[in-house]
Write a protein that holds these residues in place. Structure first.
Motif, PDB file in Angstrom:
ATOM      1  N   GLY A 228      30.722  -3.522   4.752  1.00 41.11           N
ATOM      2  CA  GLY A 228      32.100  -3.031   4.764  1.00 41.11           C
ATOM      3  C   GLY A 228      32.720  -2.943   6.146  1.00 41.11           C
ATOM      4  O   GLY A 228      33.833  -2.431   6.299  1.00 41.11           O
ATOM      5  N   LYS A 229      32.045  -3.483   7.155  1.00 40.88           N
ATOM      6  CA  LYS A 229      32.560  -3.397   8.520  1.00 40.88           C
ATOM      7  C   LYS A 229      33.526  -4.535   8.859  1.00 40.88           C
ATOM      8  O   LYS A 229      34.339  -4.409   9.773  1.00 40.88           O
ATOM      9  N   ILE A 230      33.409  -5.654   8.131  1.00 43.00           N
ATOM     10  CA  ILE A 230      34.266  -6.816   8.405  1.00 43.00           C
ATOM     11  C   ILE A 230      35.159  -7.104   7.207  1.00 43.00           C
ATOM     12  O   ILE A 230      34.664  -7.383   6.110  1.00 43.00           O
ATOM     13  N   ALA A 231      36.461  -7.034   7.410  1.00 42.94           N
ATOM     14  CA  ALA A 231      37.431  -7.416   6.379  1.00 42.94           C
ATOM     15  C   ALA A 231      37.805  -8.871   6.578  1.00 42.94           C
ATOM     16  O   ALA A 231      37.652  -9.428   7.676  1.00 42.94           O
ATOM     17  N   THR A 232      38.298  -9.490   5.542  1.00 45.79           N
ATOM     18  CA  THR A 232      38.745 -10.872   5.663  1.00 45.79           C
ATOM     19  C   THR A 232      40.242 -10.954   5.898  1.00 45.79           C
ATOM     20  O   THR A 232      40.718 -11.798   6.650  1.00 45.79           O
ATOM     21  N   LEU A 233      41.021 -10.072   5.274  1.00 40.42           N
ATOM     22  CA  LEU A 233      42.468 -10.049   5.432  1.00 40.42           C
ATOM     23  C   LEU A 233      42.919  -8.716   5.998  1.00 40.42           C
ATOM     24  O   LEU A 233      42.236  -7.702   5.846  1.00 40.42           O
ATOM     25  N   ALA A 234      44.081  -8.715   6.629  1.00 36.88           N
ATOM     26  CA  ALA A 234      44.577  -7.496   7.276  1.00 36.88           C
ATOM     27  C   ALA A 234      45.969  -7.092   6.820  1.00 36.88           C
ATOM     28  O   ALA A 234      46.531  -6.144   7.355  1.00 36.88           O
ATOM     29  N   ASN A 235      46.549  -7.812   5.855  1.00 28.87           N
ATOM     30  CA  ASN A 235      47.879  -7.469   5.363  1.00 28.87           C
ATOM     31  C   ASN A 235      47.921  -7.529   3.849  1.00 28.87           C
ATOM     32  O   ASN A 235      47.209  -8.314   3.222  1.00 28.87           O
ATOM     33  N   VAL A 236      48.784  -6.726   3.259  1.00 25.08           N
ATOM     34  CA  VAL A 236      48.979  -6.723   1.812  1.00 25.08           C
ATOM     35  C   VAL A 236      49.800  -7.958   1.415  1.00 25.08           C
ATOM     36  O   VAL A 236      50.463  -8.561   2.254  1.00 25.08           O
ATOM     37  N   PRO A 237      49.782  -8.343   0.139  1.00 22.47           N
ATOM     38  CA  PRO A 237      50.522  -9.541  -0.275  1.00 22.47           C
ATOM     39  C   PRO A 237      52.032  -9.360  -0.198  1.00 22.47           C
ATOM     40  O   PRO A 237      52.556  -8.276  -0.463  1.00 22.47           O
ATOM     41  N   THR A 238      52.722 -10.419   0.176  1.00 21.12           N
ATOM     42  CA  THR A 238      54.181 -10.438   0.254  1.00 21.12           C
ATOM     43  C   THR A 238      54.720 -11.411  -0.788  1.00 21.12           C
ATOM     44  O   THR A 238      53.959 -12.067  -1.501  1.00 21.12           O
ATOM     45  N   ILE A 239      56.026 -11.530  -0.861  1.00 21.77           N
ATOM     46  CA  ILE A 239      56.647 -12.399  -1.857  1.00 21.77           C
ATOM     47  C   ILE A 239      56.169 -13.842  -1.706  1.00 21.77           C
ATOM     48  O   ILE A 239      55.983 -14.560  -2.699  1.00 21.77           O
ATOM     49  N   GLU A 240      55.918 -14.282  -0.454  1.00 21.33           N
ATOM     50  CA  GLU A 240      55.439 -15.639  -0.244  1.00 21.33           C
ATOM     51  C   GLU A 240      54.050 -15.844  -0.842  1.00 21.33           C
ATOM     52  O   GLU A 240      53.727 -16.920  -1.349  1.00 21.33           O
ATOM     53  N   ASP A 241      53.216 -14.798  -0.787  1.00 20.27           N
ATOM     54  CA  ASP A 241      51.889 -14.898  -1.393  1.00 20.27           C
ATOM     55  C   ASP A 241      51.990 -15.089  -2.898  1.00 20.27           C
ATOM     56  O   ASP A 241      51.256 -15.892  -3.488  1.00 20.27           O
ATOM     57  N   ALA A 277      36.682  -2.930  -1.945  1.00 17.32           N
ATOM     58  CA  ALA A 277      35.427  -3.384  -1.332  1.00 17.32           C
ATOM     59  C   ALA A 277      35.499  -3.420   0.192  1.00 17.32           C
ATOM     60  O   ALA A 277      34.544  -3.831   0.844  1.00 17.32           O
ATOM     61  N   LYS A 278      36.647  -3.009   0.759  1.00 12.96           N
ATOM     62  CA  LYS A 278      36.902  -3.062   2.200  1.00 12.96           C
ATOM     63  C   LYS A 278      36.935  -4.496   2.721  1.00 12.96           C
ATOM     64  O   LYS A 278      36.725  -4.744   3.910  1.00 12.96           O
ATOM     65  N   ALA A 279      37.189  -5.436   1.821  1.00 15.21           N
ATOM     66  CA  ALA A 279      37.406  -6.813   2.241  1.00 15.21           C
ATOM     67  C   ALA A 279      38.855  -7.021   2.671  1.00 15.21           C
ATOM     68  O   ALA A 279      39.182  -7.997   3.343  1.00 15.21           O
ATOM     69  N   LEU A 280      39.724  -6.114   2.257  1.00 21.67           N
ATOM     70  CA  LEU A 280      41.078  -5.991   2.798  1.00 21.67           C
ATOM     71  C   LEU A 280      41.031  -4.810   3.746  1.00 21.67           C
ATOM     72  O   LEU A 280      40.551  -3.734   3.378  1.00 21.67           O
ATOM     73  N   ASP A 281      41.459  -5.006   4.958  1.00 26.07           N
ATOM     74  CA  ASP A 281      41.330  -3.967   5.965  1.00 26.07           C
ATOM     75  C   ASP A 281      41.887  -2.635   5.461  1.00 26.07           C
ATOM     76  O   ASP A 281      42.994  -2.603   4.902  1.00 26.07           O
ATOM     77  N   PRO A 282      41.154  -1.518   5.622  1.00 27.62           N
ATOM     78  CA  PRO A 282      41.609  -0.222   5.121  1.00 27.62           C
ATOM     79  C   PRO A 282      42.965   0.208   5.663  1.00 27.62           C
ATOM     80  O   PRO A 282      43.671   0.992   5.040  1.00 27.62           O
ATOM     81  N   GLN A 283      43.341  -0.312   6.833  1.00 26.64           N
ATOM     82  CA  GLN A 283      44.619   0.053   7.443  1.00 26.64           C
ATOM     83  C   GLN A 283      45.742  -0.927   7.092  1.00 26.64           C
ATOM     84  O   GLN A 283      46.825  -0.869   7.668  1.00 26.64           O
ATOM     85  N   ALA A 284      45.494  -1.815   6.135  1.00 23.78           N
ATOM     86  CA  ALA A 284      46.485  -2.844   5.786  1.00 23.78           C
ATOM     87  C   ALA A 284      47.795  -2.250   5.295  1.00 23.78           C
ATOM     88  O   ALA A 284      48.867  -2.828   5.498  1.00 23.78           O
ATOM     89  N   LEU A 285      47.734  -1.075   4.646  1.00 22.36           N
ATOM     90  CA  LEU A 285      48.957  -0.486   4.088  1.00 22.36           C
ATOM     91  C   LEU A 285      49.929  -0.047   5.169  1.00 22.36           C
ATOM     92  O   LEU A 285      51.138   0.026   4.933  1.00 22.36           O
TER      93      LEU A 285
END
Length: 461
Positions: A228-241, A277-285
């Motif tokens: 859980g120390k390494i996330a793959t993404l750092a932002n939440v999905p946007t309209i483009e996603d 799973a902490k694969a999205l960075d916990p601070q992404a929000l």
């Protein structure tokens, strides 16, 4: 994922050697969007104060779409904060046009980035809109609905084949037939990934993900292998996603949003899985573009959009990251990446339509766009231009490496951001996505609420 925010063209357009603008949206380097947060207000004002004779029935209401006839007379060309850095370029374009078409005269006016939308609104309401106007799709939409943009499918159809299909379609408005601006410059960007982090998780660093499902699967594996120390993404999905994932963004008439369909719900459900799973960075929000970029720099996030400027920074500040950098295309399930498009609109009520159409085409033709692209970090929208060695031949520099990767993806790119999708709507979507990720409501409930909120805002405008 991250990136610096900017607005297209104007303050952020810099000489090509300087930088590409990074994007906030996942999986893209965004062209700096010059649109201020007052664009929505300006659109509302535009819709309410224009004379009734200009409204309804598309861009030809109250005026003829016929642009045939002799190319002559004086026209006004308006750009968006370009004079400071590109005065010589545009003066040269104008001089070449006047030489090609004796008897024409082009008056160039350049407006500041701040308040540009308000200025267009005021000019439209007062009947002083220039003959040829630099616009982005969301500034174009209210002008189309007010009947002030010339339909180029009727007036300049002979030029359509000169532009990339996706770029030409970028100046169309849902629910209204026609195309209402010449495509001008484009931007997009590749995706950076950390080869070492992929390899540490047992993934092939030479075969990065190309679809969202592959990203999600890789993300879960990287998170598990790293505890859980390494996330793959750092932002939440946007309209483009949602668009790249394959969701339907609007109804066919363009009168309402539809990204709460099965595909949209599926995308948000997978993001929720990543978040847990902490694969999205916990601070992404609450992440800012800078903080998300820092996560990638410090190798705590495995994938992030970026630019040639970032590569240079990595080389100086994080040499271990730099030597493990991989560059791949934006993630997409549709086979088409996202692009940002700028356009040149012809005023449907211009008294010099033949000259205005001719100049709109001239400033956006392959010759002029190629010359402009070599002065500033943008890409031409003209067919065949992206095959030029400038966009295909490596020279060993980071800037060229990124430029080639981005140009390759643009040939069949589309603009996934609906022209009606305002900053307020982006905020509404982001708020509901955050609630879903936090488990306060289901992904379906979140997207249903987001669509309702966006539809309300659309009706108000």
């Amino acid at each position: 994922m991250s990136a610096r925010r900017g607005r297209p063209g104007c303050p952020q357009l810099r000489p090509a050697r300087a930088r590409l603008v990074r994007a906030k949206e996942p999986f893209t380097v965004r062209i700096a969007r010059r649109i201020s947060r007052r664009t929505v207000t300006a659109a509302v004002v535009l819709a309410t104060v224009l004379p009734l004779s200009a409204c309804g029935g598309g861009s030809d209401a109250g005026s003829s779409s016929d642009a045939s006839g002799k190319i002559e007379g004086k026209i006004t060309f308006q750009t968006w904060n370009l004079q400071a850095n590109f005065k010589d370029y545009f003066n040269g374009v104008i001089a070449d046009f006047e030489k090609k078409y004796p008897g024409t005269e082009v008056k160039w006016v350049d407006r500041p980035a701040d308040g540009y939308a308000d200025k267009i609104s005021a000019d439209a309401a007062g009947g002083t809109l220039p003959d040829v106007v630099n616009v982005s799709p969301d500034l174009l939409a209210p002008l189309v609905k007010a009947g002030l943009a010339l339909d180029l499918d009727k007036s300049a159809a002979q030029y359509r084949k000169e532009y990339l299909p996706g770029a030409w379609a970028g100046d169309q408005v849902p629910g209204v037939e026609g195309t209402y601006a010449f495509p001008w410059y484009l931007n997009t960007g590749p995706l950076f990934y950390n080869k070492r982090l992929f390899k540490d998780a047992g993934l092939d660093p030479e075969k990065p993900p190309t679809t969202y499902d592959q990203v999600f699967d890789a993300g879960l594996r990287i998170a598990k292998q790293s505890g859980g120390k390494i996330a793959t993404l750092a932002n939440v999905p946007t309209i483009e996603d949602f668009g790249r994932y394959g969701a339907q963004l609007t109804n066919k008439a363009g009168t309402g949003f539809a990204f709460n369909d099965a595909k949209g719900v599926q995308l948000l459900t997978r993001y929720k899985e990543l978040y847990d799973a902490k694969a999205l960075d916990p601070q992404a929000l609450t992440a800012t573009p800078e903080s998300a970029g820092h996560k990638f720099l410090t190798e705590s996030v495995a994938m992030n959009p970026g630019s040639a400027l970032d590569l240079g920074n990595f080389k100086k500040q994080a040499p271990n990251l730099y030597k493990n950098i991989g560059i791949t295309d934006q993630i997409t399930n549709t086979g088409k990446v996202n692009m940002y498009v700028m356009g040149v609109m012809v005023n449907s009520q211009s008294k010099r339509k033949p000259a205005a159409v001719a100049f709109g085409h001239f400033v956006t033709d392959a010759t002029r766009q190629m010359a402009f692209a070599k002065q500033v970090a943008i890409f031409p929208s003209t067919a065949g231009s992206l095959d030029d060695p400038y966009f295909t031949k490596e020279d060993g520099t980071d800037e060229t490496r990124v430029r080639i990767a981005a140009a390759k993806s643009l040939k069949n790119a589309v603009n996934y951001t609906p022209v009606q999708f305002s900053d307020q709507m982006k905020t509404a979507l982001g708020n509901e996505v955050a609630k879903a990720l936090q488990g306060k409501q289901s992904p379906k409930e979140a997207l249903d609420n987001a669509v309702k909120a966006c539809d309300r805002l659309l009706q108000q405008s």
